[in-house]
Design a protein around this motif. Structure first.
Motif, PDB file in Angstrom:
ATOM      1  N   CYS A  19      -0.828  -2.707  -5.050  1.00  0.00           N
ATOM      2  CA  CYS A  19      -1.881  -3.084  -4.736  1.00  0.00           C
ATOM      3  C   CYS A  19      -2.691  -3.024  -5.187  1.00  0.00           C
ATOM      4  CB  CYS A  19      -1.453  -2.299  -2.951  1.00  0.00           C
ATOM      5  SG  CYS A  19       0.793  -2.664  -2.564  1.00  0.00           S
ATOM      6  N   THR A  29      -2.378  -6.698   0.655  1.00  0.00           N
ATOM      7  CA  THR A  29      -3.314  -7.158  -0.190  1.00  0.00           C
ATOM      8  C   THR A  29      -2.831  -7.036  -1.846  1.00  0.00           C
ATOM      9  OG1 THR A  29      -4.823  -6.403  -0.466  1.00  0.00           O
ATOM     10  CG2 THR A  29      -4.828  -7.925   1.551  1.00  0.00           C
ATOM     11  N   LYS A  67       1.134 -14.316  -2.238  1.00  0.00           N
ATOM     12  CA  LYS A  67       1.502 -12.532  -1.866  1.00  0.00           C
ATOM     13  C   LYS A  67       2.793 -12.697  -1.192  1.00  0.00           C
ATOM     14  CE  LYS A  67       0.745  -9.923   1.666  1.00  0.00           C
ATOM     15  NZ  LYS A  67       2.281  -9.042   1.874  1.00  0.00           N
TER      16      LYS A  67
END
Length: 540
Positions: free
Chosen positions: A115, A129, A155
């Protein structure tokens, strides 16, 4: 009876405890309704009892903890959370409610994957994110876009490559169309080649279009050349285009557009007017347009020097006059001294352009500012300012960061739009200084050269004079020597004659006398024979 806020009792004279909030306290008992924010660690009717240790706030009546600090739980906040990576746990059960950054799971014992902000969902481990170039819930899919033409790296949807670069195919465009690299396009799903790269043909693009590499594209199935490389023509692009072609030539015939000054099917002939012809007929070679500065049917005549550039092809009259000249033949000057170009004949003419810095019908007015390099001929407003200034009168400065700016708005302009007049001035000034220095150095060198030349000539004359003296002395000595040698020879001859005569007299006692000349006559006979004979011959 109602007491004023902050008071209680029968006569309302008793003040509520300091720990009570502004709401106050019970008017009869004096118990606080709520404890003030500064007394969260207290409880009781008067907010005077201390909450248990580690308890941030507790129930006002019972003293039971309501909120524990991070890492603790229980009625007294005395129990630590189950793992050290748990940031906050349930006050009643101890189950973790929030993990430290970079961890997830019921006990916060799992690390977040990749991440970008080191934060992930406590239950699933999904990243909030992903960093650039990675996709998927856990950011564990690397987006390899080097062979993709159109892609999406997201994502939620992951990595999707919808179109490949030339020469690649596959879901993520990771496969080459052909191992030999000669396939230009192939089907993204099957990998079957649709088009070969330049110069190849065949089922798998394994064959060359031509051995000389001059064929650009050929038929995929037959190998017949469809297009040649620039500069070649022929069925197999085996011929070079004529050297005087202006660009490429026709693949089948080799014909082309000719360069200036040439004509013919293969541009092999020069125009009849030679290098002075700009364009000539490709069929007959006759000139259709002369180069600037020439005129007449064969472009053999030069335009008058008073013309600027071109003149009429058939009359030789100037199309435009040089600055300061006018009339049909450009043989009259513009009367106004500040007029650069004027138009008209005889006395009926007008100035069409003023010299830099002037304006008006007769160019009699000066531009409003020295920084104005050119102004409107009829209005006088400036239309060209010196670098660093703007406005109708060039009286406003550009921003400090601008080298030059817009004439109307003063906004910065790109450097290549600037005139750089100051730079040119300083460069010219520097060049002038350099030229002056070079002149001085040149004069010194010339003077030195003359001095050296004078010395060399003097030395040469001196050496030549000495040589002549030596030659004269040597000649005199030779003459003296020759005279001495001659005298010596004559004397030696006389002595020899005397000696021979004496010898002959002694041995022979004869002599031959010549009465006419009274000279001794020596007959050409051998001396020995003369000596051996005893006869005497007298000349009668």
């Amino acid at each position: 009876m109602n007491c004023a806020q902050g008071y209680w009792g029968a006569d309302c004279k008793s003040r509520c405890s300091e720990g009570c909030t502004d709401i106050g306290c019970d008017k009869v008992t004096g118990s606080c309704f709520e404890c003030d924010s500064g007394y969260h660690g207290f409880w009781g009717s008067n907010c005077s009892n201390i909450c248990p240790n580690n308890c941030e706030s507790c129930d006002k009546s019972s003293g039971t903890c309501l909120f524990c600090p991070n890492g603790f739980w229980g009625s007294n906040c005395s129990k630590p959370c189950s793992t050290k990576n748990c940031k906050m746990c349930d006050i009643n059960t101890g189950f973790c409610k929030s993990c430290e950054s970079g961890f997830w799971g019921p006990d916060c014992n799992y690390r977040c994957n990749n991440c970008s902000n080191i934060k992930c969902d406590i239950s699933t481990g999904a990243c909030e994110t992903c960093p650039d170039g990675f996709a998927g819930e856990n950011c564990n899919i690397k987006c390899e876009i080097s062979t993709c033409l159109i892609w999406q790296c997201d994502k939620k949807q992951g990595f999707v490559c919808s179109s490949c670069l030339n020469g690649f195919w596959g879901t993520l465009c990771g496969k080459r169309c052909m191992p030999n690299g000669n396939c230009n396009y192939c089907d993204k799903t099957t990998g079957i080649c649709d088009s070969c790269v330049s110069g190849y043909w065949g089922t798998v693009c394994e064959k060359k279009c031509s051995e000389s590499d001059t064929c650009e594209y050929c038929d995929r199935n037959t190998g017949i050349c469809n297009s040649c490389l620039s500069g070649y023509w022929g069925n197999h692009c085996e011929h070079g285009c004529p050297k005087n072609c202006d660009g490429n030539c026709h693949k089948s015939t080799g014909r082309c557009s000719c360069k200036h000054g040439f004509w013919g099917d293969l541009c092999e002939r020069k125009c009849l007017a030679g290098d002075r012809c700009q364009y000539c007929s490709k069929t007959y070679g006759t000139c259709s347009a002369c180069k600037n500065g020439y005129w007449d049917s064969l472009c053999e005549k030069e335009c008058p020097i008073v013309c600027t550039g071109q003149c009429d092809r058939y009359t030789g009259k100037c199309s435009y006059c040089r600055p300061g000249l006018r009339d049909v033949n450009c043989n009259r000057t513009c009367i106004e001294k500040n007029c650069e170009t004027c138009k008209g004949t005889g006395d009926s003419y007008s100035c069409t352009k003023c010299r830099a810095g002037y304006w008006g019908q007769g160019c009699e007015n000066q531009c409003s500012s020295e920084r104005c390099l050119e102004c409107h001929m009829t209005e006088g407003r400036c239309i060209l300012c010196e670098d660093g200034f703007w406005g109708n009168s060039c009286n406003q400065k550009c921003q400090n960061s601008c080298q030059c700016c817009s004439l109307t708005y003063g906004t910065c302009s790109a450097p290549h739009y600037c005139l750089r007049i100051h730079d040119r001035y300083h460069a010219t000034e520097s060049l002038s200084q350099i030229d002056y220095t070079l002149i001085i150095v040149g004069v010194i060198l010339i003077v030195c050269s003359l001095v050296v030349l004078s010395l060399a000539l003097g030395l040469f004359c001196y050496i030549k004079r000495r040589s002549k003296k030596r030659e004269g002395a040597a000649t005199s000595e030779d003459q003296n020597f020759a005279k001495q040698s001659g005298s010596y020879t004559e004397e030696s001859e006389r002595q020899d004659t005397v000696e021979i005569s004496s010898l002959q007299t002694r041995k022979v006692n004869r002599s031959y006398m010549v009465q006419e000349t009274n000279k001794v006559f020596e007959e050409e006979v051998d001396h020995e024979s003369v000596v051996e004979t005893d006869d005497t011959y007298e000349n009668p």
